[in-house]
Design a protein around this motif. Structure first.
Motif, PDB file in Angstrom:
ATOM      1  N   PRO A  70      92.408   8.246  32.882  1.00  0.00           N
ATOM      2  CA  PRO A  70      93.139   7.171  33.753  1.00  0.00           C
ATOM      3  C   PRO A  70      91.554   6.438  34.269  1.00  0.00           C
ATOM      4  CG  PRO A  70      92.568   9.328  34.652  1.00  0.00           C
ATOM      5  CD  PRO A  70      92.751   9.823  33.029  1.00  0.00           C
ATOM      6  N   PRO A  71      92.714   5.395  34.805  1.00  0.00           N
ATOM      7  CA  PRO A  71      90.899   4.423  35.631  1.00  0.00           C
ATOM      8  C   PRO A  71      90.142   5.135  36.164  1.00  0.00           C
ATOM      9  CG  PRO A  71      93.116   3.310  35.905  1.00  0.00           C
ATOM     10  CD  PRO A  71      93.644   4.884  35.370  1.00  0.00           C
ATOM     11  N   ASN A  72      88.482   4.519  36.296  1.00  0.00           N
ATOM     12  CA  ASN A  72      88.140   5.317  36.950  1.00  0.00           C
ATOM     13  C   ASN A  72      87.934   4.494  38.472  1.00  0.00           C
ATOM     14  OD1 ASN A  72      86.679   8.132  35.916  1.00  0.00           O
ATOM     15  ND2 ASN A  72      86.147   6.390  34.119  1.00  0.00           N
ATOM     16  N   PRO A  73      87.075   4.858  39.248  1.00  0.00           N
ATOM     17  CA  PRO A  73      86.396   3.848  40.615  1.00  0.00           C
ATOM     18  C   PRO A  73      85.405   2.807  39.947  1.00  0.00           C
ATOM     19  CG  PRO A  73      85.757   6.448  40.750  1.00  0.00           C
ATOM     20  CD  PRO A  73      85.841   6.308  39.790  1.00  0.00           C
ATOM     21  N   SER A  74      85.746   1.595  40.273  1.00  0.00           N
ATOM     22  CA  SER A  74      84.121   1.233  40.105  1.00  0.00           C
ATOM     23  C   SER A  74      82.839   1.006  39.234  1.00  0.00           C
ATOM     24  CB  SER A  74      84.470   0.376  41.533  1.00  0.00           C
ATOM     25  OG  SER A  74      83.773   0.354  41.960  1.00  0.00           O
ATOM     26  N   VAL A  75      82.376   0.706  38.200  1.00  0.00           N
ATOM     27  CA  VAL A  75      81.506   0.912  37.456  1.00  0.00           C
ATOM     28  C   VAL A  75      79.886   0.898  38.792  1.00  0.00           C
ATOM     29  CG1 VAL A  75      79.598  -0.435  36.186  1.00  0.00           C
ATOM     30  CG2 VAL A  75      82.079   0.530  35.596  1.00  0.00           C
ATOM     31  N   GLU A  76      80.494  -0.438  39.596  1.00  0.00           N
ATOM     32  CA  GLU A  76      78.911  -0.151  40.363  1.00  0.00           C
ATOM     33  C   GLU A  76      79.105   0.775  41.483  1.00  0.00           C
ATOM     34  OE1 GLU A  76      81.847  -2.372  40.040  1.00  0.00           O
ATOM     35  OE2 GLU A  76      79.970  -4.361  39.149  1.00  0.00           O
ATOM     36  N   ASN A  77      79.641   1.273  41.742  1.00  0.00           N
ATOM     37  CA  ASN A  77      79.977   2.728  43.069  1.00  0.00           C
ATOM     38  C   ASN A  77      79.733   3.932  41.845  1.00  0.00           C
ATOM     39  OD1 ASN A  77      81.087   1.418  44.219  1.00  0.00           O
ATOM     40  ND2 ASN A  77      83.551   1.441  44.444  1.00  0.00           N
ATOM     41  N   MET A  78      80.283   4.626  40.462  1.00  0.00           N
ATOM     42  CA  MET A  78      79.706   4.980  39.544  1.00  0.00           C
ATOM     43  C   MET A  78      77.860   4.843  39.983  1.00  0.00           C
ATOM     44  SD  MET A  78      82.335   6.111  37.404  1.00  0.00           S
ATOM     45  CE  MET A  78      82.969   4.428  36.866  1.00  0.00           C
ATOM     46  N   LEU A  79      77.679   3.318  39.200  1.00  0.00           N
ATOM     47  CA  LEU A  79      76.112   3.424  39.243  1.00  0.00           C
ATOM     48  C   LEU A  79      75.150   3.808  40.384  1.00  0.00           C
ATOM     49  CD1 LEU A  79      76.270   0.917  36.350  1.00  0.00           C
ATOM     50  CD2 LEU A  79      75.374   2.982  36.118  1.00  0.00           C
ATOM     51  N   ALA A  80      76.007   3.289  41.168  1.00  0.00           N
ATOM     52  CA  ALA A  80      75.079   3.550  42.730  1.00  0.00           C
ATOM     53  C   ALA A  80      74.835   5.593  43.213  1.00  0.00           C
ATOM     54  CB  ALA A  80      76.374   3.207  43.675  1.00  0.00           C
ATOM     55  N   ARG A  81      75.954   5.886  42.968  1.00  0.00           N
ATOM     56  CA  ARG A  81      75.921   7.259  42.757  1.00  0.00           C
ATOM     57  C   ARG A  81      74.681   7.628  42.424  1.00  0.00           C
ATOM     58  NH1 ARG A  81      78.968  12.180  44.243  1.00  0.00           N
ATOM     59  NH2 ARG A  81      80.580  10.626  45.533  1.00  0.00           N
ATOM     60  N   CYS A  82      74.542   7.166  41.083  1.00  0.00           N
ATOM     61  CA  CYS A  82      73.284   7.557  39.467  1.00  0.00           C
ATOM     62  C   CYS A  82      72.631   7.322  40.071  1.00  0.00           C
ATOM     63  CB  CYS A  82      73.188   6.882  38.339  1.00  0.00           C
ATOM     64  SG  CYS A  82      75.285   7.801  37.784  1.00  0.00           S
ATOM     65  N   LEU A  83      72.007   5.673  40.933  1.00  0.00           N
ATOM     66  CA  LEU A  83      70.643   6.488  41.314  1.00  0.00           C
ATOM     67  C   LEU A  83      70.643   6.755  42.413  1.00  0.00           C
ATOM     68  CD1 LEU A  83      71.342   1.747  41.047  1.00  0.00           C
ATOM     69  CD2 LEU A  83      69.492   3.238  39.407  1.00  0.00           C
ATOM     70  N   ASP A  84      71.665   7.629  43.599  1.00  0.00           N
ATOM     71  CA  ASP A  84      71.653   8.010  44.763  1.00  0.00           C
ATOM     72  C   ASP A  84      70.858   9.305  44.467  1.00  0.00           C
ATOM     73  OD1 ASP A  84      71.816   5.882  46.833  1.00  0.00           O
ATOM     74  OD2 ASP A  84      73.957   6.257  46.757  1.00  0.00           O
ATOM     75  N   ASN A  85      71.207   9.425  42.856  1.00  0.00           N
ATOM     76  CA  ASN A  85      70.899  11.105  42.095  1.00  0.00           C
ATOM     77  C   ASN A  85      69.493  11.213  42.279  1.00  0.00           C
ATOM     78  OD1 ASN A  85      73.869  12.023  42.648  1.00  0.00           O
ATOM     79  ND2 ASN A  85      74.532  11.319  40.671  1.00  0.00           N
ATOM     80  N   GLN A  86      69.386  10.283  41.376  1.00  0.00           N
ATOM     81  CA  GLN A  86      68.366   9.158  40.798  1.00  0.00           C
ATOM     82  C   GLN A  86      66.617   9.756  42.069  1.00  0.00           C
ATOM     83  OE1 GLN A  86      66.627   6.016  40.180  1.00  0.00           O
ATOM     84  NE2 GLN A  86      65.948   6.120  37.978  1.00  0.00           N
ATOM     85  N   SER A  87      67.268   8.970  43.355  1.00  0.00           N
ATOM     86  CA  SER A  87      66.392   8.763  44.442  1.00  0.00           C
ATOM     87  C   SER A  87      66.291  10.517  45.328  1.00  0.00           C
ATOM     88  CB  SER A  87      67.319   8.143  45.282  1.00  0.00           C
ATOM     89  OG  SER A  87      65.915   8.063  46.359  1.00  0.00           O
ATOM     90  N   SER A  88      67.318  10.829  45.180  1.00  0.00           N
ATOM     91  CA  SER A  88      67.378  12.928  45.728  1.00  0.00           C
ATOM     92  C   SER A  88      66.150  13.101  44.825  1.00  0.00           C
ATOM     93  CB  SER A  88      68.772  13.413  45.107  1.00  0.00           C
ATOM     94  OG  SER A  88      69.137  12.111  46.197  1.00  0.00           O
ATOM     95  N   TRP A  89      66.889  13.324  43.338  1.00  0.00           N
ATOM     96  CA  TRP A  89      65.695  13.669  42.335  1.00  0.00           C
ATOM     97  C   TRP A  89      64.093  13.483  42.930  1.00  0.00           C
ATOM     98  CZ3 TRP A  89      67.038  18.206  39.683  1.00  0.00           C
ATOM     99  CH2 TRP A  89      65.477  18.650  39.030  1.00  0.00           C
ATOM    100  N   TRP A  90      63.736  12.552  42.898  1.00  0.00           N
ATOM    101  CA  TRP A  90      62.637  12.090  43.101  1.00  0.00           C
ATOM    102  C   TRP A  90      62.086  12.439  44.006  1.00  0.00           C
ATOM    103  CZ3 TRP A  90      61.197   7.670  46.486  1.00  0.00           C
ATOM    104  CH2 TRP A  90      59.720   7.194  46.219  1.00  0.00           C
ATOM    105  N   SER A  91      63.458  12.613  45.056  1.00  0.00           N
ATOM    106  CA  SER A  91      62.429  13.107  46.780  1.00  0.00           C
ATOM    107  C   SER A  91      61.730  14.253  46.266  1.00  0.00           C
ATOM    108  CB  SER A  91      63.177  12.692  47.682  1.00  0.00           C
ATOM    109  OG  SER A  91      63.731  10.975  47.845  1.00  0.00           O
ATOM    110  N   MET A  92      62.501  14.907  46.251  1.00  0.00           N
ATOM    111  CA  MET A  92      62.217  16.524  45.458  1.00  0.00           C
ATOM    112  C   MET A  92      61.212  17.086  44.878  1.00  0.00           C
ATOM    113  SD  MET A  92      65.953  18.600  44.600  1.00  0.00           S
ATOM    114  CE  MET A  92      66.732  17.497  43.645  1.00  0.00           C
TER     115      MET A  92
END
Length: 588
Positions: free
Chosen positions: A466-488
């Motif tokens: 089925p259609p996904n949320p916007s690509v931009e929102n999904m990529l923003a989540r990935c960047l947030d995850n990357q930032s969290s990993w970097w912080s840890m």
């Protein structure tokens, strides 16, 4: 009675003219009323039409809005059922095992299904979500229904609903509701209905017969669309935890109340050991509804000294799921009068807790536990130098179990290898999950690389999802995850923005030491494997080019004696990875 009906069924089948196989061309009316297409084309049309019935995100939002009037949601599902041509009385004949829980409900159903299939019954199994293709959600005898069968019933159900929508304000069921209706049609029409409460024995001969239907709840229980079922044979609740809080409530007690909503008067129910708070809620719900509730014994109590039971699903957490499956299958077999002279004995461990005592296991049951398969949960794939560990954990408790399983399996493999081993995390989450908290649980696994990707299979896409949320929102989540990993990691380096892979996705991702973001699952797997996975080998022109800064960091992957890849955080991510890592699933 059962034996005579089965014998009569065989005689009727033998006397019938041989049918054309479902895989051949067949004709059904399309929603427009025009001539049907060849089934190969029509299957793709069915998938497109199904996906038009809203995305998963839209469905969740509809459920959230319906929380203010939940009973109306169930009433709407009953209306959809009638419009599709079925009645609640027909569902009463499905010999159902209804299962809910926060984690482990799918695995519990998988164990139960395999046990009953080993006892000679034809099984139907409805689950969600799917990993590779939507037909996985509707299984007969452990196998996804064929494209032909899916197409046949899809257009039948869709046409009925479409032709009646004008009288109901144009309403059509959303994605999950439609699949639930479709499942009921498949299981009812493909079964010999032998139910001791049916007025007559209804024999509906089809390509297969379904003797038992295992129905996994979608979200919650009380107001889930599967809960229009009135007379299951037995109900089960697996381990409870925190998930879907905006729909089910912000405490485990509120969630337990929702899960206990599948209890039915006089229908036996089983659960695993739960924390004191939710256990008390389940007991109160059982009393209110008039449902006998029992707590399952630990799996150890079924094991003979020195002879532990072997499970087909990996991980210590699967033992409680297997114990629940034993009681569910045993209760169902009792109702079907094939359990011999052994009946479960109930004892009072405390004033308010009934314990389901262990019973002797048949060879068919033991073999069923051992042969159970459930892709994407504690699954290991070995491809040459690479070993993939796939687990769709997405709650705190399930991620803790995943970490224990991965650490044990990866360490065992690492000891058998000569030379350096590189560990890689491929991670994503969806919905309201707390990604940072889940990543914190994963940090002790000592990954050399953390790779983040949205649940986009490849940039070309797949028409079975089925259609996904916007690509931009999904990529923003990935960047947030990357930032969290970097912080840890304790690093405080400035992020240098750079494009990771130029494959048509408007992504400016970052490289923080060994935490990377890729625009799709295929690009992430290609980078991780560095051309060393024979399954992922593609013609040179199809291999995505990486940024030089990213390529330069891949040297350890090219030189490692072994690469261990944990794919987790989302079943949708795991399913996307399996499309590439296990191509045989696509043809299932």
């Amino acid at each position: 009675m059962v034996g005579s009906i089965r014998a009569w069924t065989r005689n009727v089948r033998a006397a019938r003219p041989r049918r054309r196989q479902l895989g051949a061309s067949f004709s059904v009316r399309s929603p427009s009323g025009g001539a049907a297409l060849q089934h190969g084309m029509e299957y793709q049309d069915a998938i497109k039409m199904l996906n038009s019935l809203q995305s998963n995100a839209s469905t969740l939002e509809q459920v959230r809005q319906g929380c203010t009037q939940p009973l109306l949601q169930l009433q709407a599902m009953r209306v959809f059922l009638e419009r599709s041509g079925l009645s609640l009385e027909e569902l009463d004949c499905l010999n159902i095992i209804h299962v809910t829980g926060t984690k482990g409900k799918g695995s519990t159903c998988a164990f139960t299904e395999r046990i009953l299939r080993n006892h000679g019954f034809r099984t139907g199994f409805y689950s969600s979500p799917h990993l590779v293709h939507v037909r996985e959600r509707i299984r007969i005898d452990g196998q996804p229904i064929t494209k032909g069968l899916f197409t046949k019933y899809f257009w039948d159900v869709y046409s009925r609903l479409d032709s009646t929508k004008a009288a109901y304000g144009g309403s059509m069921p959303a994605y999950f509701r439609f699949l639930t209706l479709l499942t009921f049609h498949v299981f009812l029409r493909e079964k010999a209905c032998i139910h001791d409460e049916c007025d007559v024995v209804t024999l509906l001969l089809g390509h297969l017969q379904v003797d038992v239907a295992l129905i996994e709840v979608g979200i919650g229980g009380a107001y889930d669309c599967t809960n229009i079922l009135r007379k299951p044979w037995v109900c089960g609740i697996s381990s409870l935890g925190i998930d879907h809080t905006s729909i089910l409530g912000d405490s485990i007690e509120k969630i337990a109340w929702q899960k206990g909503g599948i209890f039915k008067p006089g229908v036996p129910a089983y659960t695993v050991r739960q924390p004191e708070g939710p256990m008390k809620v389940l007991q109160e719900r059982a009393r209110e509804i008039g449902c006998p509730l029992c707590v399952c014994s630990d799996l150890e109590e079924y094991e003979a000294p020195g002879r532990p039971l072997r499970l087909g699903l990996a991980g210590q957490h699967q033992r409680s799921n297997a114990a629940l499956a034993l009681q569910l299958s045993w209760s169902w077999l009792q109702r079907h009068h094939v359990a011999g002279n052994w009946w479960p004995v109930l004892s009072k461990e405390a004033a308010s807790v009934s314990m389901a005592m262990p019973f002797p296991l048949s060879s068919a049951t033991i073999k069923g536990l051992e042969d159970t398969e459930w892709p994407g949960r504690g699954q290991i794939l070995r491809h040459g130098f690479l070993t993939y560990y796939l687990d769709g954990a997405h709650t705190m408790r399930s991620m803790q179990a995943c970490v224990r399983w991965f650490s044990q399996e990866a360490s065992s493999q690492e000891r058998a290898l000569w030379g350096p081993v590189v560990r890689v995390l491929l991670f994503n989450t969806t919905g309201e999950r707390d990604s940072a908290a889940l990543l914190k649980l994963l940090a002790p696994c000592q990954f050399d690389f953390a790779v983040f990707s949205p649940n986009i299979i490849e940039t070309v896409g797949s028409n079975e999802d089925p259609p996904n949320p916007s690509v931009e929102n999904m990529l923003a989540r990935c960047l947030d995850n990357q930032s969290s990993w970097w912080s840890m990691s304790g690093q405080r380096e400035r992020l240098e923005a750079e494009r990771v892979i130029p494959c048509g996705v408007p992504l400016v991702a970052g490289l923080r030491n060994n935490a990377l973001v890729f625009p799709c699952i295929l690009s992430a797997l290609q980078w991780i494997s560095q051309g060393r996975d024979p399954v992922l080998m593609l013609p040179k022109e199809h291999v995505m080019q990486t940024h030089p800064a990213v390529a330069s960091r891949a040297l350890p992957l090219r030189e490692a004696a072994g690469i261990q890849v944990l794919v987790t955080g989302s079943l949708h991510l795991v399913g996307g990875a399996l499309r590439h890592l296990d191509p045989a699933m696509l043809s299932g």
